[in-house]
Design a protein around this motif. Structure first.
Motif, short mmCIF file in Angstrom:
data_model
loop_
_atom_site.label_atom_id
_atom_site.label_comp_id
_atom_site.label_asym_id
_atom_site.label_seq_id
_atom_site.Cartn_x
_atom_site.Cartn_y
_atom_site.Cartn_z
N ASN A 292 0.97 -1.23 -0.20
CA ASN A 292 0.09 0.01 -0.13
C ASN A 292 0.94 1.21 0.06
OD1 ASN A 292 -2.63 -1.09 -0.27
ND2 ASN A 292 -2.45 -1.77 1.87
N TYR A 293 1.97 1.10 -0.15
CA TYR A 293 3.08 2.32 -0.02
C TYR A 293 3.89 2.29 -1.43
CZ TYR A 293 1.29 2.49 4.51
OH TYR A 293 0.40 2.69 5.60
N PRO A 294 3.31 2.70 -2.48
CA PRO A 294 3.81 2.74 -3.62
C PRO A 294 5.10 3.66 -3.88
CG PRO A 294 1.71 3.61 -4.07
CD PRO A 294 1.78 3.04 -2.78
N GLU A 295 4.96 4.53 -2.87
CA GLU A 295 6.11 5.50 -2.87
C GLU A 295 7.41 4.74 -2.53
OE1 GLU A 295 3.27 5.44 -1.02
OE2 GLU A 295 3.42 6.58 0.76
N TYR A 296 7.31 3.72 -2.02
CA TYR A 296 8.60 3.01 -1.52
C TYR A 296 8.87 2.03 -2.46
CZ TYR A 296 8.27 6.05 2.48
OH TYR A 296 8.11 7.19 3.35
N PHE A 297 8.14 1.89 -3.60
CA PHE A 297 8.57 0.70 -4.47
C PHE A 297 9.75 0.82 -5.08
CE2 PHE A 297 3.81 -0.76 -5.79
CZ PHE A 297 3.71 -0.82 -4.54
N LYS A 298 10.47 -0.13 -5.65
CA LYS A 298 11.83 0.00 -6.09
C LYS A 298 11.25 0.54 -7.66
CE LYS A 298 15.18 -1.47 -3.88
NZ LYS A 298 16.48 -0.60 -3.73
N PHE A 299 10.32 -0.17 -8.46
CA PHE A 299 9.86 0.43 -9.53
C PHE A 299 8.84 1.30 -9.17
CE2 PHE A 299 11.47 -3.55 -12.04
CZ PHE A 299 12.30 -3.06 -12.67
N GLN A 300 8.98 2.71 -9.66
CA GLN A 300 7.96 3.55 -9.18
C GLN A 300 6.72 3.45 -10.01
OE1 GLN A 300 11.48 5.62 -9.14
NE2 GLN A 300 10.84 6.81 -7.28
N ARG A 301 5.82 3.92 -9.43
CA ARG A 301 4.29 4.09 -10.06
C ARG A 301 3.98 5.45 -10.85
NH1 ARG A 301 -0.71 2.18 -6.52
NH2 ARG A 301 0.29 0.31 -6.83
N GLY A 302 3.47 5.41 -11.96
CA GLY A 302 3.06 6.83 -12.43
C GLY A 302 2.72 6.85 -13.92
N ALA A 303 2.38 8.10 -14.41
CA ALA A 303 2.32 8.18 -15.85
C ALA A 303 2.75 9.42 -16.59
CB ALA A 303 0.66 8.32 -16.08
N ILE A 304 3.34 9.37 -17.54
CA ILE A 304 3.88 10.48 -18.22
C ILE A 304 3.26 10.84 -19.76
CG2 ILE A 304 5.99 11.12 -19.43
CD1 ILE A 304 7.53 9.32 -17.55
N LEU A 305 2.85 11.95 -19.67
CA LEU A 305 2.06 12.45 -21.05
C LEU A 305 2.92 13.26 -21.97
CD1 LEU A 305 -1.38 13.15 -19.54
CD2 LEU A 305 -0.95 11.14 -20.66
N ASN A 306 2.80 12.96 -23.23
CA ASN A 306 3.37 13.53 -24.02
C ASN A 306 5.09 13.76 -24.10
OD1 ASN A 306 3.16 15.06 -26.70
ND2 ASN A 306 2.77 16.99 -25.78
N ARG A 307 5.52 12.67 -23.58
CA ARG A 307 7.22 12.85 -23.40
C ARG A 307 7.62 14.08 -22.22
NH1 ARG A 307 8.98 10.98 -29.12
NH2 ARG A 307 8.03 9.17 -29.14
N ASN A 308 6.76 14.54 -21.30
CA ASN A 308 7.29 15.56 -20.40
C ASN A 308 7.68 14.73 -19.24
OD1 ASN A 308 7.59 17.54 -18.77
ND2 ASN A 308 5.40 18.20 -18.84
N LEU A 309 9.02 14.66 -19.32
CA LEU A 309 9.54 14.00 -18.24
C LEU A 309 9.59 14.98 -16.95
CD1 LEU A 309 12.52 12.03 -19.84
CD2 LEU A 309 10.23 11.43 -19.27
N ASN A 310 9.02 16.16 -16.98
CA ASN A 310 9.00 16.97 -15.83
C ASN A 310 7.82 16.81 -15.02
OD1 ASN A 310 11.58 18.48 -16.56
ND2 ASN A 310 10.51 19.59 -18.12
N GLU A 311 6.93 16.00 -15.43
CA GLU A 311 5.60 15.87 -14.53
C GLU A 311 5.33 14.36 -14.77
OE1 GLU A 311 1.37 17.93 -14.07
OE2 GLU A 311 2.32 18.12 -15.99
N VAL A 312 5.07 13.83 -13.61
CA VAL A 312 4.68 12.41 -13.19
C VAL A 312 3.44 12.22 -12.82
CG1 VAL A 312 5.29 10.12 -12.59
CG2 VAL A 312 7.09 11.55 -13.31
N PHE A 313 2.35 11.77 -13.40
CA PHE A 313 1.05 11.87 -12.91
C PHE A 313 0.76 10.55 -11.95
CE2 PHE A 313 0.65 14.26 -16.44
CZ PHE A 313 0.04 15.26 -16.24
N ASP A 314 -0.20 10.90 -10.87
CA ASP A 314 -0.54 9.47 -10.12
C ASP A 314 -1.43 8.58 -10.72
OD1 ASP A 314 1.20 10.31 -8.15
OD2 ASP A 314 -0.61 11.32 -6.97
#
Lengths: 571, 157
Positions: A292-314
Motif C-alpha cells: 500500500n506504499y507505492p512511493e517506496y517501491f523499487k519500480f515507481q508508479r506513475g504516468a507520463i504524458l506527451n514525453r514530458n519528463l518534468n511531470e509524473v501523474f499518479d
C-alpha cells in the motif's frame, strides 16, 4: 501502396496479426489484432477467491508467477490483508527471478534473431570472435577453440536441413548489419543463455515448491522457514538461492549487457525508428514497506504524458475514471452499448465475433478487428513495459535508474531522445535487468538478516477464514509483468468471486484503436518504419518484438490455419 | 522440479503438456494426473508441465527418455492416440500454440546442445476449441484411462 499482413508474428507467446500499409517504402498505417479469444474471467466466477491465483497462473507459459502475484494481491486488497515482511521479500525474490529469466530469454531467444543473422555465423573467423569476446568482458567461455567448435556444430545443424528454431528468419536480408564474428558470438550466447536460464528458475521451485507454476498463497507465501528442517526453507536452500543470484549477476554483467551494447552499436539508426506513443505508464512494483506504499517501491508508479519528463501523474487503479476498457474495435459487447468504457470492476466479458471467417485477406478495420479490448488511462493510450518503467523512474529522479541510463547513453554516444525508439525499448529491458539483479541481492540479504534475527513468519492467518469477510468486497492487485503494467480486479460477493477482470500489458500495447481513432502502442510505433522488402518485413518484427509481445494471457484459442507472411497488393 | 531446486535424476520423465484452462488442450496434464494414481517404477518421474515452455528444458535434459503427452488439432477423431518419435520440431504435429514457445524449439535445442534425451510423443487428437473452460469433451475424457494404461505399459516394459 501495398498492404502487408504478418500473421502470426513468430517468436512470441500467443497469437498476433499485424496489417501494415506501406507507401514509398515506409509504413503509413498499421493495425494490430489479437486473433485468439480470451475468456477465463468466466472460469473464475463463483469460485473461492483464495484459489484464483492457481487458475490465472496457468494463463501463460512465460509470465506465470506475475499473474499469481496480481491475483493474491487483489484478494488481499479486497480483504485488507497485509502480508508479513518475509513474505514480501520472498515475493520480491520470485518477481526478480521471473524478470531476469524472462528478459534474458526475450533478448536471446525471441528478439536477437531480428538483429543477428544465424546463417552468417558460418562465415565467421572464430579467432576474431574470441578476440571480440575477450575485449567485451571477462566471461570465461571465450577461447578460439570454443567458438570454432560451436561453428562446426552449427554447420552440421544447418546442413541437416532442419533449421527448426532458426527457420523463421529473413537470413541474408540487407537490414542485418552485424559482422559474422559478432553473429557467432551472439549465437554462442543464445545457447549459453538457454543453459543458464535453467538454473535461475530453480529459485521459483525453492520458494514456490514446484516449477512450472509455483505455489502462491493469499496472506503470505506457502514457504515455511526453518533453517534446520529438511522440508522447509532451510540453510541449504537459502545458500542455493544466494549462489544462483551471484550467477545471475555474473551472467547479466558479463554476457547480456556487453552483448546488448555491442549489438546496439551497429543499429543506432533504430534509435530513431519505432518511437510510437508519447505516453508511458507504470504501476510499479517491488515494495519495500508494503504493497500500500507505492512511493517506496523499487519500480515507481506513475504516468507520463506527451514525453514530458518534468511531470509524473499518479495512477489509481481504484478510481473508476482512470482505467477503462473500450470495445469499439473489439469482438465483445457491453450491456449498455459498445461506446462507453468500463472500469474493470464493472467489466464485462461477452463475446461478439463479427470478423471474417478464416482464411481471409484482410480484416475490416473500420469495424471490430481484434479479440483485445482497448484499455485507456484517462482516455489516453499508454505504452507499458521496461521503457515506461525506466522513464517513470527517471522522471521521478530515481538515481539508480538515472545512473544506468546515463552510462548506457554515453557508451552508445546517443542523446536521451534515443530512448523513445525500438532500440530504446530493447536497451531499457537490459538496463532494468542490471538493476533487478542488484535488488535481488538486497532482498536476499534482508531476508537472511530477518531470519537470523529470529523472524520466520511468512503468512498471516488473519482473514483466512471466509466467515471473517464482509458480504461484499472489491480489490485491485497491481504489478509489473516483465512486459509491462498488469492488474487483476476482483469483486467478491457472499465469499465467492462475483467478477474478475484482467488488464494485461499486451492489451495496453497491442490493442486496436479506440472510438476516437487513437492508435495503441504497437500500431503507433510502426508508423514511419522503413520496410526495404515487403516480402521480408523484418523491420516490423524488430519493433513489435521490442515490446516483448505476450498474447497468451491477452487472448486464447486460435484457428490454427495461418500463414507466416501474407502479402496483399492493391491500388 | 521439487523445492530443493533439483530434479530427481530419473531414467524416464513422463511429461504432460497443455493448458488446463482450455479444456481438451490440457489433456496431457490430465493424463499425468491419472498416471500419478498408479505405482510407478523407481526410475520414472511424472511432471505436470502445464504451459511451462523454456522452464521444461532442465527436467527434460535430466532424463534419459522423455514421454511427452500433448494435444493436437490434426483433424482426426477426438481421442485418437498416436505414438510418435519426433526428432526435430518440424516432425511435431500441429498443436494449439499457446504453449508453443519453447516446447518445439526445445527439441531443436537438444540437438544443437548435443545432449538430447530420447523423446516419445503421445499425441492426443482434440477437436478445435471455441471457448475456455476446465471441462474436457466426453470423447477425450473417456480416453484418459486407456492412454494412461498404454504409457504405464511402456514404462513397465
Amino acid at each position: 501502396m501495398a498492404r502487408i499482413v504478418v500473421d502470426p508474428i513468430t517468436r512470441i507467446e500467443g497469437h498476433l496479426r499485424i496489417e501494415a500499409v506501406i507507401e514509398g517504402g515506409k509504413i503509413t498505417d498499421a493495425f494490430s489484432s489479437g486473433t485468439m479469444v480470451r475468456g477465463f474471467e468466466k472460469i473464475l466466477k463463483g469460485r473461492d477467491p483464495r484459489d484464483a491465483w492457481a487458475f490465472t497462473e496457468r494463463a501463460c507459459g512465460v509470465c506465470t508467477t506475475v499473474h499469481a502475484l496480481a491475483s493474491v494481491r487483489c484478494v488481499e486488497d479486497a480483504l485488507k490483508i497485509s502480508v508479513p515482511k518475509n513474505a514480501e521479500l520472498i515475493r520480491n525474490l520470485m518477481f526478480c527471478t521471473q524478470y531476469v529469466q524472462d528478459h534474458v530469454v526475450h533478448f536471446y531467444h525471441l528478439h536477437a534473431l531480428d538483429w543477428v543473422d544465424i546463417v552468417s555465423t558460418l562465415k565467421a573467423d572464430p579467432a576474431e570472435t574470441s578476440k571480440l569476446a575477450q575485449s567485451l568482458s571477462n566471461w570465461p567461455k571465450s577461447s578460439p577453440g570454443y567458438f570454432s567448435d560451436l561453428q562446426k556444430r552449427l554447420k552440421t545443424y544447418v546442413g541437416s536441413g532442419q533449421l527448426g528454431i532458426f527457420a523463421n528468419g529473413y537470413w541474408g536480408h540487407p537490414a542485418y548489419k552485424l559482422p559474422p564474428e559478432v553473429n557467432l558470438l551472439a549465437v554462442a550466447h543464445y545457447l549459453e543463455a538457454l543453459e543458464w536460464q535453467k538454473e535461475i528458475v530453480k529459485i521459483h521451485a525453492i520458494f514456490g515448491g514446484k516449477n512450472p507454476h509455483p505455489n502462491y498463497l493469499v496472506g503470505g507465501v506457502p514457504c515455511p522457514i526453518n533453517t534446520d528442517e529438511v522440508n522447509a526453507l532451510n540453510t541449504e536452500r537459502l545458500n542455493h538461492v544466494g549462489s544462483l543470484i551471484s550467477g545471475a549477476m555474473n551472467f547479466v554483467e558479463q554476457v547480456y549487457i556487453p552483448d546488448l551494447m555491442a549489438i546496439a552499436g551497429f543499429y543506432k539508426d533504430w534509435a530513431a525508428i519505432g518511437s510510437g506513443l508519447k505516453n508511458y505508464m507504470a504501476y510499479g512494483d517491488l515494495p519495500t514497506r508494503g504493497y500500500n506504499y507505492p512511493e517506496y517501491f523499487k519500480f515507481q508508479r506513475g504516468a507520463i504524458l506527451n514525453r514530458n519528463l518534468n511531470e509524473v501523474f499518479d495512477v489509481n487503479g481504484r478510481d473508476s475514471e482512470e482505467i477503462k476498457e473500450y470495445i469499439s474495435h473489439s469482438w465483445y459487447k457491453y450491456a449498455d452499448g459498445d461506446t462507453k468504457g468500463l472500469h474493470p470492476w464493472q467489466g464485462e466479458t461477452e463475446f461478439n465475433f463479427t470478423g471474417p471467417k478464416p482464411p481471409f485477406e484482410q480484416l475490416n478495420v473500420e469495424g471490430k478487428y481484434s479479440w483485445l479490448k482497448t484499455p485507456r488511462w484517462k482516455d489516453h493510450p499508454m505504452e507499458v513495459g521496461p521503457l515506461a518503467r525506466l522513464l517513470v523512474a527517471f522522471a521521478k529522479g530515481n538515481t539508480e535508474v538515472k545512473d544506468v541510463v546515463t552510462e548506457a547513453l554515453q557508451k552508445l554516444n546517443v542523446p536521451v531522445d534515443a530512448l523513445f525508439s525500438t532500440l530504446g525499448r530493447t536497451a531499457a529491458r537490459g538496463l532494468e535487468t542490471r538493476l533487478v539483479v542488484r535488488w535481488m541481492k538486497e532482498f536476499y540479504d534482508q531476508l537472511i538478516a530477518s531470519i537470523k534475527g529470529g523472524d520466520v513468519n511468512t503468512f498471516t492467518r488473519e482473514k483466512w477464514d471466509p466467515s471473517t469477510w464482509p458480504a461484499t468486497a472489491e480489490g485491485v492487485g497491481m504489478t509489473e509483468a516483465p512486459r509491462g503494467a498488469l492488474a487483476h480486479w476482483i469483486r467478491i460477493k457472499d465469499r465467492l468471486i462475483d467478477n474478475y477482470q484482467l488488464v494485461v500489458p499486451s492489451t495496453w500495447n497491442a490493442s486496436p484503436r479506440d472510438a476516437k481513432g487513437q492508435r495503441s502502442a504497437y500500431e503507433e510505433s510502426l508508423i514511419g518504419t522503413p520496410v526495404a522488402n515487403i516480402e521480408q518485413p523484418v523491420e516490423i518484427l524488430r519493433t513489435i518484438h521490442s515490446f516483448d509481445p505476450c498474447l497468451a494471457c491477452a487472448v486464447h484459442i486460435y484457428d490454427p490455419e495461418g500463414k507466416h507472411v501474407h502479402q496483399v497488393q492493391f491500388n | 522440479m521439487n523445492s530443493n531446486g533439483n530434479n530427481h535424476k530419473s531414467d524416464t520423465l513422463i511429461l504432460g503438456i497443455g493448458n488446463i484452462l482450455m479444456g481438451d488442450e490440457g489433456v496431457g496434464v490430465r493424463v499425468v494426473e491419472e498416471i500419478q494414481k498408479a505405482r510407478l517404477p523407481v526410475n520414472v518421474t511424472c511432471l505436470d508441465g502445464g504451459t511451462g515452455s523454456f522452464l521444461l528444458l532442465d527436467p527434460m535434459q535430466s532424463a534419459e527418455k522423455v514421454i511427452l503427452i500433448d494435444a493436437t488439432v490434426d483433424g482426426a477423431p477426438a481421442g485418437t492416440l498416436r505414438r510418435l518419435q519426433p526428432r526435430f520440431s518440424s516432425d511435431y504435429p500441429r498443436t494449439l500454440t499457446a504453449h508453443d514457445i519453447g516446447l518445439k524449439d526445445l527439441l531443436d535445442t537438444f540437438y544443437l546442445l548435443g545432449n538430447q534425451p530420447e523423446v516419445v510423443l503421445y499425441a492426443v487428437s482434440i477437436p478445435p476449441l471455441h471457448e475456455m473452460g476446465l471441462d474436457l469433451t466426453p470423447q477425450v475424457a473417456s480416453r484418459i484411462p486407456e492412454i494412461a494404461r498404454q504409457i504405464l505399459a511402456e514404462v513397465n516394459e
